[in-house]
Design an enzyme around this catalytic site. Structure first.
Site, PDB file in Angstrom:
ATOM      1  N   ASP A  43      44.122   4.794   9.028  1.00  0.00           N
ATOM      2  CA  ASP A  43      43.186   4.520  10.125  1.00  0.00           C
ATOM      3  C   ASP A  43      43.227   5.697  11.100  1.00  0.00           C
ATOM      4  O   ASP A  43      44.281   5.989  11.665  1.00  0.00           O
ATOM      5  CB  ASP A  43      43.586   3.236  10.878  1.00  0.00           C
ATOM      6  CG  ASP A  43      43.401   1.970  10.045  1.00  0.00           C
ATOM      7  OD1 ASP A  43      43.626   2.021   8.821  1.00  0.00           O
ATOM      8  OD2 ASP A  43      43.063   0.917  10.623  1.00  0.00           O
TER       9      ASP A  43
ATOM     10  N   LYS B 112      35.565   1.159  11.982  1.00  0.00           N
ATOM     11  CA  LYS B 112      36.375   0.235  12.780  1.00  0.00           C
ATOM     12  C   LYS B 112      35.999   0.406  14.243  1.00  0.00           C
ATOM     13  O   LYS B 112      35.717   1.521  14.681  1.00  0.00           O
ATOM     14  CB  LYS B 112      37.852   0.567  12.504  1.00  0.00           C
ATOM     15  CG  LYS B 112      38.884  -0.159  13.333  1.00  0.00           C
ATOM     16  CD  LYS B 112      40.285   0.243  12.844  1.00  0.00           C
ATOM     17  CE  LYS B 112      41.362  -0.146  13.841  1.00  0.00           C
ATOM     18  NZ  LYS B 112      42.706   0.320  13.431  1.00  0.00           N
TER      19      LYS B 112
ATOM     20  N   LYS C 180      35.686  -3.187  10.200  1.00  0.00           N
ATOM     21  CA  LYS C 180      36.913  -3.730  10.791  1.00  0.00           C
ATOM     22  C   LYS C 180      36.804  -3.769  12.312  1.00  0.00           C
ATOM     23  O   LYS C 180      36.885  -2.736  12.971  1.00  0.00           O
ATOM     24  CB  LYS C 180      38.123  -2.877  10.377  1.00  0.00           C
ATOM     25  CG  LYS C 180      39.447  -3.341  11.002  1.00  0.00           C
ATOM     26  CD  LYS C 180      40.618  -2.497  10.536  1.00  0.00           C
ATOM     27  CE  LYS C 180      41.884  -2.801  11.335  1.00  0.00           C
ATOM     28  NZ  LYS C 180      43.041  -1.970  10.925  1.00  0.00           N
TER      29      LYS C 180
END
Length: 300
Positions: free
Chosen positions: A146, A209, A245
């Site tokens: 991430d 995300k 996400k």
């Protein structure tokens, strides 16, 4: 200068295929409508079990230690024994220096190891450092990475540097999933969020995300809606399915139900699996478990 113009036009050409001229008030109204009309029907035990299985169980504290991360991971191992009827979380998300601890401790199948990387959460460091950190995280056992976009570069209109970095980090990840965090609270407008979503996917993101959780505001339903619309349009144009996400500020079960509903309404059933939908949170696991079991649970 010519070169800069041609690369700039490359990104402008990519953005030109999409409607990025969004009105924040219209987006808010759309989202309010979806929440009012659609969320109540999704408030079921089945959906809550599904959401639990989409959690990236996260610990990102300056106080984390080998010992605390080991205990954190052991809880995930124990979950399988204590709740054999429930699917486990999707992943454990930690800082890169704990990837090996998680790898050595994790005993259950189907739970991924995710690491934040590349100068998380500010993304303010040299690309060489970002690449090295990412490569080391994968070497130590990370299945997923991430990262945060270079928000400052994006806001200055330097799409080339922002996208080149994502491309380089995706090349470092190879087959491992790269989740790209937009830090939507810093982008402020729906138009910016749409543009950053498209550019991130275009540059190689496997997931987009919302937030790091380290900056306010974190995830919002409006940001989620815009990102899911971008994913839908990108899929229609390219055939590529990109995951979504939400993360940061998911403090109650209803928040999770709202994100589930937005994904279901905008992207459809095809996205309702933990290969394409994750929730970044530490609080939510116990809350969902409590509702699934009908009593207060403080398992994690």
């Amino acid at each position: 200068m010519e070169n800069n113009e041609s690369t700039q036009s490359k990104y402008d050409a990519a953005l030109a295929k999409y409607n990025t001229n969004l009105n924040d008030a219209e987006v808010a109204a759309e989202v309010a409508g979806i929440i009012a009309e659609k969320v109540p029907a999704n408030n079921t035990p089945e959906v809550k079990k599904f959401l639990f299985n989409c959690i990236d169980l996260t610990t990102l504290n300056s106080t984390d230690s080998d010992e605390s991360v080991m205990k954190f991971t052991q809880k995930v191992n124990q979950f399988d024994e204590e709740f054999p009827d429930l699917k486990n979380v999707a992943a454990i998300c930690v800082y890169p220096n704990f990837a090996e601890v998680v790898k050595d401790t994790l005993e259950v199948e189907d739970v991924k190891i995710a690491c934040v990387s590349a100068g998380f959460p500010s993304s303010q460091t040299f690309i060489e450092v970002k690449v090295a950190e990412t490569a080391m995280a994968i070497m130590e056992g990370a299945d997923e990475i991430d990262i945060v976009i270079s928000v400052g570069k994006f806001l200055s209109g330097d799409y080339e540097t922002m996208c080149d970095e994502i491309q380089e980090l995706k090349a470092t990840c190879k087959e491992h999933h790269l989740k790209v965090i937009l830090e939507t609270g810093a982008l402020k407008t729906a138009a910016n969020i749409k543009k950053a979503s498209i550019l991130s996917m275009y540059a190689g993101a496997d997931f987009i995300k919302t937030s790091t959780g380290k900056q306010q505001p974190a995830a919002t339903p409006e940001a989620a809606y815009v990102m899911c619309q971008a994913i839908k349009e990108y899929h229609a144009l390219t055939g590529n399915k990109i995951g979504f996400k939400p993360a940061g500020g998911i403090n109650c079960v209803n928040d999770a139900l709202i994100y589930y509903t937005i994904v279901k309404e905008v992207l459809g059933e095809e996205w309702l699996n933990n290969g394409l939908f994750r929730l970044g949170t530490s609080r939510l696991a116990n809350l969902l478990l409590s509702e699934i079991k009908g009593e207060e649970m403080k398992f994690f």
